[in-house]
Design a protein around this motif. Structure first.
Motif, short mmCIF file in Angstrom:
data_model
loop_
_atom_site.label_atom_id
_atom_site.label_comp_id
_atom_site.label_asym_id
_atom_site.label_seq_id
_atom_site.Cartn_x
_atom_site.Cartn_y
_atom_site.Cartn_z
N GLU A 37 -7.06 -24.83 -18.39
CA GLU A 37 -7.05 -24.28 -19.75
C GLU A 37 -6.21 -23.00 -19.74
O GLU A 37 -6.54 -22.03 -19.04
N ALA A 39 -5.68 -20.39 -21.69
CA ALA A 39 -6.26 -19.08 -22.01
C ALA A 39 -7.08 -18.54 -20.85
O ALA A 39 -7.06 -17.33 -20.57
N ALA A 42 -4.60 -17.62 -17.79
CA ALA A 42 -3.88 -16.35 -18.02
C ALA A 42 -4.75 -15.13 -17.74
O ALA A 42 -4.23 -14.06 -17.40
N GLN A 43 -6.06 -15.27 -17.85
CA GLN A 43 -6.95 -14.13 -17.63
C GLN A 43 -7.12 -13.77 -16.16
O GLN A 43 -7.40 -12.62 -15.83
N ARG A 53 1.31 -14.12 -19.88
CA ARG A 53 1.46 -14.82 -21.16
C ARG A 53 1.90 -16.26 -20.87
O ARG A 53 2.84 -16.48 -20.12
N TRP A 57 2.11 -25.04 -21.77
CA TRP A 57 1.03 -25.46 -20.87
C TRP A 57 0.50 -26.81 -21.28
O TRP A 57 -0.20 -26.94 -22.27
N TYR A 67 4.99 -19.71 -17.55
CA TYR A 67 4.34 -18.46 -17.95
C TYR A 67 5.12 -17.28 -17.40
O TYR A 67 5.97 -17.42 -16.53
#
Length: 160
Positions: A37, A39, A42-43, A53, A57, A67
């Motif tokens: 996933e 989001a 990226a964390q 960012r 994907w 990214y």
């Protein structure tokens, strides 16, 4: 074998391969989700001093990704293709766009250890021992260790 905190990073002496291993207090599906996933990915990916960012994907067999990691205003772009995506394994390519000839073939395995624990194993095959050693001396271990520590915190906090 080189051991750094809870992550093992090993350079194979016979092949231009880097292997990592880390156990997580999480179920395999949680780790799989954190890798597929955008989001969530990226964390946690990369060193603490970077932000990520996602540009593209598609974490499915035949999909692709791209990214950018930003550190002190400098952008570092990465891209690849997902060759196979299934709950217990991901096979993908990985390219740092600053070295476009340096394509790695990566395999990730999510091994259920029972009792809510999973062993994440990765293998990155590069084209030469020189490339492998350059990766090892690039600071990748900082990114791996700090990224996995962020991932562990996300899993503990229920964010992944």
């Amino acid at each position: 074998m080189k051991r750094i905190t809870e992550t093992s990073i090993e350079a194979d002496p016979r092949l231009p391969v880097i292997r990592t291993t880390r156990d997580f207090a999480a179920r395999p599906e949680q780790l799989f989700r954190a890798h597929t996933e955008p989001a969530l990915f990226a964390q946690w990916v990369g060193p603490n001093a970077t932000t990520t960012r996602i540009e593209r994907w598609d974490a499915s067999t035949g999909g692709s990704w791209r990214y950018v990691s930003v550190h002190d205003g400098t952008e570092y772009w990465f891209h690849g293709c997902f060759h196979e995506v299934r709950p217990d394994r991901i096979v993908q390519t990985f390219t740092f766009e600053g070295d476009p000839d340096g394509v790695a073939l990566e395999t990730l395995w999510f091994e259920d250890l029972g009792d809510g624990r999973t062993r994440l194993r990765t293998q990155s095959l590069v084209d030469s021992f020189e490339s492998r050693d350059a990766w090892l001396h690039s600071g990748m271990e900082v990114g791996v260790n700090e990224g996995y520590a962020k991932l562990e915190r996300m899993l503990i906090d229920g964010a992944a």
